[in-house]
Design a protein around this motif. Structure first.
Motif, PDB file in Angstrom:
ATOM      1  N   SER A  82      83.701  14.114   4.985  1.00  0.00           N
ATOM      2  CA  SER A  82      82.282  14.458   5.028  1.00  0.00           C
ATOM      3  C   SER A  82      81.574  14.147   3.714  1.00  0.00           C
ATOM      4  CB  SER A  82      82.126  15.952   5.346  1.00  0.00           C
ATOM      5  OG  SER A  82      80.785  16.365   5.244  1.00  0.00           O
ATOM      6  N   ASN A  83      80.362  13.622   3.821  1.00  0.00           N
ATOM      7  CA  ASN A  83      79.558  13.370   2.624  1.00  0.00           C
ATOM      8  C   ASN A  83      79.050  14.678   2.030  1.00  0.00           C
ATOM      9  OD1 ASN A  83      77.947  11.897   0.668  1.00  0.00           O
ATOM     10  ND2 ASN A  83      76.183  12.374   1.935  1.00  0.00           N
ATOM     11  N   THR A  84      78.224  15.398   2.773  1.00  0.00           N
ATOM     12  CA  THR A  84      77.661  16.636   2.238  1.00  0.00           C
ATOM     13  C   THR A  84      78.681  17.762   2.149  1.00  0.00           C
ATOM     14  OG1 THR A  84      76.888  17.175   4.482  1.00  0.00           O
ATOM     15  CG2 THR A  84      75.299  16.148   2.975  1.00  0.00           C
ATOM     16  N   GLY A  85      79.683  17.724   3.023  1.00  0.00           N
ATOM     17  CA  GLY A  85      80.666  18.801   3.050  1.00  0.00           C
ATOM     18  C   GLY A  85      81.844  18.628   2.117  1.00  0.00           C
ATOM     19  N   LYS A  86      82.004  17.442   1.520  1.00  0.00           N
ATOM     20  CA  LYS A  86      83.131  17.216   0.610  1.00  0.00           C
ATOM     21  C   LYS A  86      82.757  16.329  -0.576  1.00  0.00           C
ATOM     22  CE  LYS A  86      87.258  16.538  -1.169  1.00  0.00           C
ATOM     23  NZ  LYS A  86      88.218  15.603  -0.588  1.00  0.00           N
ATOM     24  N   LEU A  87      82.220  15.132  -0.292  1.00  0.00           N
ATOM     25  CA  LEU A  87      81.949  14.176  -1.370  1.00  0.00           C
ATOM     26  C   LEU A  87      80.918  14.702  -2.356  1.00  0.00           C
ATOM     27  CD1 LEU A  87      82.354  11.372  -2.634  1.00  0.00           C
ATOM     28  CD2 LEU A  87      80.605  10.487  -1.072  1.00  0.00           C
ATOM     29  N   VAL A  88      79.798  15.226  -1.860  1.00  0.00           N
ATOM     30  CA  VAL A  88      78.731  15.683  -2.753  1.00  0.00           C
ATOM     31  C   VAL A  88      79.197  16.814  -3.675  1.00  0.00           C
ATOM     32  CG1 VAL A  88      76.442  16.732  -2.902  1.00  0.00           C
ATOM     33  CG2 VAL A  88      76.866  14.904  -1.257  1.00  0.00           C
ATOM     34  N   PRO A  89      79.781  17.909  -3.144  1.00  0.00           N
ATOM     35  CA  PRO A  89      80.214  18.958  -4.068  1.00  0.00           C
ATOM     36  C   PRO A  89      81.303  18.496  -5.030  1.00  0.00           C
ATOM     37  CG  PRO A  89      80.992  19.412  -1.837  1.00  0.00           C
ATOM     38  CD  PRO A  89      79.998  18.303  -1.735  1.00  0.00           C
ATOM     39  N   THR A  90      82.168  17.590  -4.578  1.00  0.00           N
ATOM     40  CA  THR A  90      83.197  17.046  -5.476  1.00  0.00           C
ATOM     41  C   THR A  90      82.550  16.281  -6.616  1.00  0.00           C
ATOM     42  OG1 THR A  90      84.805  16.869  -3.671  1.00  0.00           O
ATOM     43  CG2 THR A  90      85.186  15.493  -5.620  1.00  0.00           C
ATOM     44  N   TYR A  91      81.562  15.477  -6.291  1.00  0.00           N
ATOM     45  CA  TYR A  91      80.838  14.699  -7.304  1.00  0.00           C
ATOM     46  C   TYR A  91      80.101  15.617  -8.275  1.00  0.00           C
ATOM     47  CZ  TYR A  91      77.304  11.582  -9.291  1.00  0.00           C
ATOM     48  OH  TYR A  91      76.488  10.897 -10.154  1.00  0.00           O
ATOM     49  N   LEU A  92      79.396  16.609  -7.759  1.00  0.00           N
ATOM     50  CA  LEU A  92      78.619  17.499  -8.612  1.00  0.00           C
ATOM     51  C   LEU A  92      79.501  18.258  -9.596  1.00  0.00           C
ATOM     52  CD1 LEU A  92      76.084  19.016  -6.029  1.00  0.00           C
ATOM     53  CD2 LEU A  92      75.627  17.293  -7.781  1.00  0.00           C
ATOM     54  N   VAL A  93      80.592  18.805  -9.100  1.00  0.00           N
ATOM     55  CA  VAL A  93      81.491  19.574  -9.962  1.00  0.00           C
ATOM     56  C   VAL A  93      82.146  18.683 -11.013  1.00  0.00           C
ATOM     57  CG1 VAL A  93      83.703  20.797  -9.978  1.00  0.00           C
ATOM     58  CG2 VAL A  93      81.941  21.434  -8.323  1.00  0.00           C
ATOM     59  N   THR A  94      82.622  17.514 -10.588  1.00  0.00           N
ATOM     60  CA  THR A  94      83.290  16.597 -11.514  1.00  0.00           C
ATOM     61  C   THR A  94      82.318  16.074 -12.565  1.00  0.00           C
ATOM     62  OG1 THR A  94      84.726  15.912  -9.684  1.00  0.00           O
ATOM     63  CG2 THR A  94      84.745  14.541 -11.664  1.00  0.00           C
ATOM     64  N   LYS A  95      81.110  15.744 -12.140  1.00  0.00           N
ATOM     65  CA  LYS A  95      80.099  15.182 -13.038  1.00  0.00           C
ATOM     66  C   LYS A  95      79.574  16.226 -14.025  1.00  0.00           C
ATOM     67  CE  LYS A  95      76.992  11.731 -13.802  1.00  0.00           C
ATOM     68  NZ  LYS A  95      77.301  10.313 -14.069  1.00  0.00           N
TER      69      LYS A  95
ATOM     70  N   ALA B 211      79.676  27.371  -0.021  1.00  0.00           N
ATOM     71  CA  ALA B 211      80.004  26.200   0.794  1.00  0.00           C
ATOM     72  C   ALA B 211      78.927  25.151   0.594  1.00  0.00           C
ATOM     73  CB  ALA B 211      80.096  26.577   2.268  1.00  0.00           C
ATOM     74  N   SER B 212      79.270  23.906   0.928  1.00  0.00           N
ATOM     75  CA  SER B 212      78.313  22.807   0.889  1.00  0.00           C
ATOM     76  C   SER B 212      78.025  22.383   2.320  1.00  0.00           C
ATOM     77  CB  SER B 212      78.861  21.630   0.077  1.00  0.00           C
ATOM     78  OG  SER B 212      77.881  20.628  -0.079  1.00  0.00           O
ATOM     79  N   ILE B 213      76.738  22.397   2.681  1.00  0.00           N
ATOM     80  CA  ILE B 213      76.338  22.245   4.074  1.00  0.00           C
ATOM     81  C   ILE B 213      75.390  21.068   4.265  1.00  0.00           C
ATOM     82  CG2 ILE B 213      75.246  23.432   6.035  1.00  0.00           C
ATOM     83  CD1 ILE B 213      77.773  24.820   5.065  1.00  0.00           C
ATOM     84  N   ASP B 214      75.514  20.378   5.378  1.00  0.00           N
ATOM     85  CA  ASP B 214      74.585  19.349   5.822  1.00  0.00           C
ATOM     86  C   ASP B 214      73.231  20.018   6.079  1.00  0.00           C
ATOM     87  OD1 ASP B 214      73.029  17.783   7.661  1.00  0.00           O
ATOM     88  OD2 ASP B 214      74.818  16.743   8.354  1.00  0.00           O
ATOM     89  N   SER B 215      72.179  19.564   5.399  1.00  0.00           N
ATOM     90  CA  SER B 215      70.867  20.204   5.541  1.00  0.00           C
ATOM     91  C   SER B 215      70.339  20.151   6.974  1.00  0.00           C
ATOM     92  CB  SER B 215      69.857  19.543   4.597  1.00  0.00           C
ATOM     93  OG  SER B 215      69.607  18.186   4.973  1.00  0.00           O
ATOM     94  N   LEU B 216      70.638  19.069   7.695  1.00  0.00           N
ATOM     95  CA  LEU B 216      70.158  18.942   9.068  1.00  0.00           C
ATOM     96  C   LEU B 216      70.733  20.051   9.951  1.00  0.00           C
ATOM     97  CD1 LEU B 216      70.580  15.087   9.439  1.00  0.00           C
ATOM     98  CD2 LEU B 216      68.419  16.321   9.125  1.00  0.00           C
ATOM     99  N   ILE B 217      72.006  20.327   9.756  1.00  0.00           N
ATOM    100  CA  ILE B 217      72.659  21.359  10.558  1.00  0.00           C
ATOM    101  C   ILE B 217      72.190  22.748  10.146  1.00  0.00           C
ATOM    102  CG2 ILE B 217      74.901  22.404  11.116  1.00  0.00           C
ATOM    103  CD1 ILE B 217      76.087  19.586  10.925  1.00  0.00           C
ATOM    104  N   TYR B 218      72.047  22.953   8.835  1.00  0.00           N
ATOM    105  CA  TYR B 218      71.583  24.261   8.349  1.00  0.00           C
ATOM    106  C   TYR B 218      70.156  24.537   8.827  1.00  0.00           C
ATOM    107  CZ  TYR B 218      70.827  28.211   5.205  1.00  0.00           C
ATOM    108  OH  TYR B 218      70.576  29.458   4.690  1.00  0.00           O
ATOM    109  N   ASP B 219      69.278  23.547   8.684  1.00  0.00           N
ATOM    110  CA  ASP B 219      67.885  23.738   9.090  1.00  0.00           C
ATOM    111  C   ASP B 219      67.763  23.936  10.593  1.00  0.00           C
ATOM    112  OD1 ASP B 219      67.142  23.461   6.458  1.00  0.00           O
ATOM    113  OD2 ASP B 219      66.496  21.371   6.648  1.00  0.00           O
ATOM    114  N   TYR B 220      68.597  23.215  11.362  1.00  0.00           N
ATOM    115  CA  TYR B 220      68.607  23.389  12.813  1.00  0.00           C
ATOM    116  C   TYR B 220      69.044  24.812  13.161  1.00  0.00           C
ATOM    117  CZ  TYR B 220      69.908  22.905  17.724  1.00  0.00           C
ATOM    118  OH  TYR B 220      70.011  23.093  19.091  1.00  0.00           O
ATOM    119  N   ALA B 221      70.124  25.259  12.522  1.00  0.00           N
ATOM    120  CA  ALA B 221      70.629  26.610  12.794  1.00  0.00           C
ATOM    121  C   ALA B 221      69.592  27.659  12.406  1.00  0.00           C
ATOM    122  CB  ALA B 221      71.936  26.845  12.031  1.00  0.00           C
ATOM    123  N   ALA B 222      68.932  27.457  11.272  1.00  0.00           N
ATOM    124  CA  ALA B 222      67.923  28.423  10.817  1.00  0.00           C
ATOM    125  C   ALA B 222      66.752  28.509  11.790  1.00  0.00           C
ATOM    126  CB  ALA B 222      67.435  28.036   9.430  1.00  0.00           C
ATOM    127  N   ALA B 223      66.388  27.374  12.397  1.00  0.00           N
ATOM    128  CA  ALA B 223      65.265  27.341  13.333  1.00  0.00           C
ATOM    129  C   ALA B 223      65.635  27.832  14.730  1.00  0.00           C
ATOM    130  CB  ALA B 223      64.705  25.922  13.420  1.00  0.00           C
TER     131      ALA B 223
END
Length: 213
Positions: free
Chosen positions: A69-82, A116-128
């Protein structure tokens, strides 16, 4: 996709970047939501948590979704490492894989994990659509925009089928029944994306690969 078992698939941005390089995955269309063909990673915590930023999650229990997953794995890995110069395995106290963004949201809401790191599309859909699933969570970080998860084919896909599917999806928002379906999943319409839309995902993956050498 790689074996030719399926001719078309709706996949995440991270796998598209890898699959294009590995076996020639090809963009067919991509959804446009909220007027733009992009999405974000949300770092979330429980609403009662004292954690205010990513640094506050050091030593905590954190949820990834899927290894690809990009938002669920790659992005938080990048942010923490960077930002903290540590691999996630050392930065977080424990990492768990939930295998879906819905389950990651639930894990935070139920305080099974601290973040957790979440896909914004899924989070926003769930919130709505199902606000009870997100009401006990809070967003503490929003990533830069990334090319939205696309629908892809491969070089093995029949050209006539590819063209027919593309035309159907591109016109879906003009059909009353199609518009109802799109509205139900909070998608404006489908558009033709460019490979360059996914360069930011590609850049993160390349940067991390070099760091791990």
């Amino acid at each position: 996709l790689e074996s030719g078992e399926v001719p078309v698939a709706f996949i995440c941005s991270g796998p598209y970047v890898k699959d294009k390089a590995k076996f020639g995955a090809e963009l067919l269309v991509a959804p446009q939501s909220y007027g733009k063909p992009v999405y974000y990673a949300y770092i979330i915590v429980h609403k009662k948590s004292s954690i205010k930023d990513l640094a506050g999650l050091k030593g905590m229990r954190f949820a990834f979704t899927d290894p690809k997953s990009n938002t669920g794995k790659l992005v938080p890995t990048y942010l923490v490492t960077k930002e903290f110069h540590e691999a996630p395995e050392k930065f977080f106290g424990e990492i768990v894989y939930t295998r879906s963004h819905d389950k990651s949201i639930a894990a935070v809401a139920l305080q099974i994990v601290d973040g957790a790191s979440i896909d914004s599309l899924i989070y926003d859909y769930a919130a709505a659509k199902h606000p009870e699933t997100t009401r006990d969570t809070r967003i503490i970080r929003k990533s830069p925009p990334y090319g939205i998860p696309p629908i892809v084919t491969t070089t093995k896909t029949d050209p006539a089928l590819r063209e027919r599917l593309r035309n159907i999806l591109l016109q879906m928002h003009t059909d009353p029944r199609g518009k109802t379906i799109l509205d139900g999943i909070m998608v404006d319409r489908f558009i033709i994306p460019k490979d360059a839309d996914y360069d930011s995902v590609r850049d993160m993956a390349d940067w991390l690969a070099k760091k791990q050498q």
